[in-house]
Design a protein around this motif. Structure first.
Motif, PDB file in Angstrom:
ATOM      1  N   UNK A 140       0.847  -1.199   0.000  1.00 50.80           N
ATOM      2  CA  UNK A 140       0.000   0.000   0.000  1.00 50.80           C
ATOM      3  C   UNK A 140       0.874   1.236   0.000  1.00 50.80           C
ATOM      4  N   UNK A 147       3.077   2.551   2.986  1.00 50.95           N
ATOM      5  CA  UNK A 147       2.373   2.550   4.260  1.00 50.95           C
ATOM      6  C   UNK A 147       3.025   1.541   5.196  1.00 50.95           C
ATOM      7  N   UNK A 148       3.450   2.037   6.357  1.00 53.48           N
ATOM      8  CA  UNK A 148       3.834   1.151   7.451  1.00 53.48           C
ATOM      9  C   UNK A 148       2.915   1.463   8.612  1.00 53.48           C
ATOM     10  N   UNK A 151       3.022  -3.287  11.550  1.00 53.80           N
ATOM     11  CA  UNK A 151       4.004  -4.124  10.840  1.00 53.80           C
ATOM     12  C   UNK A 151       4.003  -3.619   9.393  1.00 53.80           C
ATOM     13  N   UNK A 152       3.351  -4.311   8.499  1.00 54.94           N
ATOM     14  CA  UNK A 152       3.146  -3.829   7.134  1.00 54.94           C
ATOM     15  C   UNK A 152       2.003  -4.649   6.562  1.00 54.94           C
ATOM     16  N   UNK A 153       1.383  -4.178   5.480  1.00 58.45           N
ATOM     17  CA  UNK A 153       0.247  -4.916   4.947  1.00 58.45           C
ATOM     18  C   UNK A 153       0.627  -6.348   4.545  1.00 58.45           C
ATOM     19  N   UNK A 154      -0.244  -7.250   4.872  1.00 55.42           N
ATOM     20  CA  UNK A 154      -0.091  -8.675   4.512  1.00 55.42           C
ATOM     21  C   UNK A 154      -1.468  -9.196   4.127  1.00 55.42           C
ATOM     22  N   UNK A 155      -2.122  -8.435   3.219  1.00 53.51           N
ATOM     23  CA  UNK A 155      -3.506  -8.734   2.878  1.00 53.51           C
ATOM     24  C   UNK A 155      -3.720 -10.127   2.298  1.00 53.51           C
TER      25      UNK A 155
ATOM     26  N   UNK B 143      -0.436   8.401   9.042  1.00 47.24           N
ATOM     27  CA  UNK B 143       0.468   9.509   9.372  1.00 47.24           C
ATOM     28  C   UNK B 143      -0.289  10.611  10.131  1.00 47.24           C
ATOM     29  N   UNK B 223      -4.533  -7.247   8.656  1.00 43.41           N
ATOM     30  CA  UNK B 223      -3.712  -7.738   7.553  1.00 43.41           C
ATOM     31  C   UNK B 223      -3.685  -6.763   6.385  1.00 43.41           C
ATOM     32  N   UNK B 224      -4.799  -6.122   6.113  1.00 44.71           N
ATOM     33  CA  UNK B 224      -4.835  -5.199   4.965  1.00 44.71           C
ATOM     34  C   UNK B 224      -4.146  -3.885   5.312  1.00 44.71           C
ATOM     35  N   UNK B 226      -2.725  -2.888   8.593  1.00 43.72           N
ATOM     36  CA  UNK B 226      -1.656  -2.906   9.602  1.00 43.72           C
ATOM     37  C   UNK B 226      -1.605  -1.631  10.447  1.00 43.72           C
TER      38      UNK B 226
END
Lengths: 292, 292
Positions: A140, A147-148, A151-155, B143, B223-224, B226
């Protein structure tokens, strides 16, 4: 002459290293199989040591990874199911050995940034890069930058409706069974049908099932994150009609709830193929370095 | 004395207008039922005309809404199922009639901003505000600011696994049937069990089902998008044990995939109740105005 930047894409199967400025301005590039961490990292170092030192190197890595600059394990691959790669430092090892600043992110965030800068994401400030290959990954961008959050997206690991009468396959994800990746990745297709997706004939009913799962997952991405555009890449999309089948299904699933024309008649401006192809990751890694 | 700001929360059932600076510094406030648009907007105007003119007014509205500043229908409620409110101007009407700048966003984005500024979201740059009441709404901060993309987050309408043997209820969403809102909102609970959630006894098996659906939806949000934190509010969370039941379920659904302690042992720092309670929306609307 503008400064040189390095890009590294560490994929589950292949690693790519490049040196340059962007598409059409790559001075050197190499690709090798992702082996165990030590020889793989040694090949990366060998590549960069054989060329002029870049101003910075961007790394787009398979995940999950640690992106927290305050963490002692920043730049690590963390809880990956990939054998040998759990809790392996990538960003710090390269930065320390080469003495250059490192920008470290997921492979899909890098691809999103590359597509935004030079490809199908131009003009979009928020963007989802979805790859459907061996696994399913989602990157993302928010306000033009990866985008963080926590954690980070893992869709790819979200849960979707799974009609077990129509599709008795239990799912291929070792952690979650029938998550999105477990139902709709190339690995899931291969496990369900006994042949790799590229060998599944174009008219096989597995493709309609695949389109349904992709549309459901993209529906959820759209509802949760509302990106301006979704770039859909990865090997499974090699089927020439699959993207069109997903575009047909998404507006019906939305049921007219969101009025944007991009989700109705102009859906071919919302769900788009990548323009950088399989070079999005390494070019995006260069873009990560340039944005450092 | 700091400048005065106005806040308007237009909810599906109630509207709240306030004038002030933040929690503990509200100079005037009124609440009335959300009727048809014309008399409802007239009551808002009456409130603000009876008091000193604020520097700006923030509006947090039920959705979906048009948030595109370049759109001729910016500040409108768009394709809502709420009778009489489809394609109704709210932001422009108030701004034109009162001659003050208007910040317009969803009610859940306003609540997210209010909680970030004064409540349970302090310190988090990315944040999801989830409300489970008559419907299910999701607001995202990225942000530190409300996330807008193509439209805005509407995570309540994502699709989730629905085991029809365990839960034969077909779902209550008029548009999507068994989307998350259709399965797990207060309206869905009332339709499924024949009593309003607050009348369902604490040990009823409907609460375990509810916790399962909330954990699944929060899993997908996690997941999407985060987010660093998810604030879980709304009337359904009035059940004293429900948040704890959701906290118990989420780590198991993640299956150890993401290493953050907030998703394991420290989940009570990740899934948190609101601190502004039902005042998050109107206080967040004031925060929207202050951030204009």
């Amino acid at each position: 002459m503008a400064e040189l930047y390095g890009g590294v894409e560490t994929g589950g199967t292949w690693c790519v290293c490049a040196l340059g400025h962007g598409p059409g301005a790559i001075l050197a590039e190499t690709q090798f199989a992702t082996a165990k961490p030590e020889p793989t990292l040694a090949q990366m170092l060998e590549f960069f040591r054989a060329h002029p030192r870049p101003a910075a190197i961007g790394i787009g890595s398979f995940g999950p990874v640690d992106l927290d600059p305050a963490s002692p394990t920043w730049g690590y691959v963390t809880a990956t199911p990939k054998p040998g790669w759990r809790h392996v430092s990538v960003g710090q090892v390269l930065g320390d050995a080469l003495g250059v600043p490192i920008a470290f992110d997921t492979d899909v965030a890098a691809a999103a940034l590359g597509e935004k800068r030079w490809g199908a994401g131009r003009g979009a400030e928020s963007l989802c890069y979805l790859t459907v290959g061996t696994g399913i990954g989602t990157g993302l961008l928010s306000r033009g930058r990866p985008w963080h959050g926590l954690v980070h997206p893992e869709g790819g690991h979200m849960r979707l409706p799974h009609d077990r009468e129509r599709d008795p396959f239990g799912g291929s994800c070792p952690l979650h069974g029938d998550c999105w990746e477990g139902l709709a990745s190339g690995g899931a297709m291969a496990a369900r049908w006994g042949v790799r997706p590229e060998a599944l004939e174009l008219g096989h009913p597995g493709w309609a099932l695949e389109a349904d799962y992709l549309a459901l997952g993209i529906l959820n991405l759209t509802l949760v994150a509302s990106p301006e555009r979704v770039i859909v890449g990865g090997g499974v999309l090699g089927h020439p009609a699959l993207l069109g089948m997903v575009r047909e299904r998404l507006p019906g699933l939305l049921g007219g709830y969101l009025g944007a024309p991009e989700l109705r008649s102009e859906i071919d401006r919302y769900l788009v193929p990548p323009q950088l192809g399989d070079r999005a990751g390494v070019l995006g890694a260069i873009a990560l370095a340039q944005a450092l």
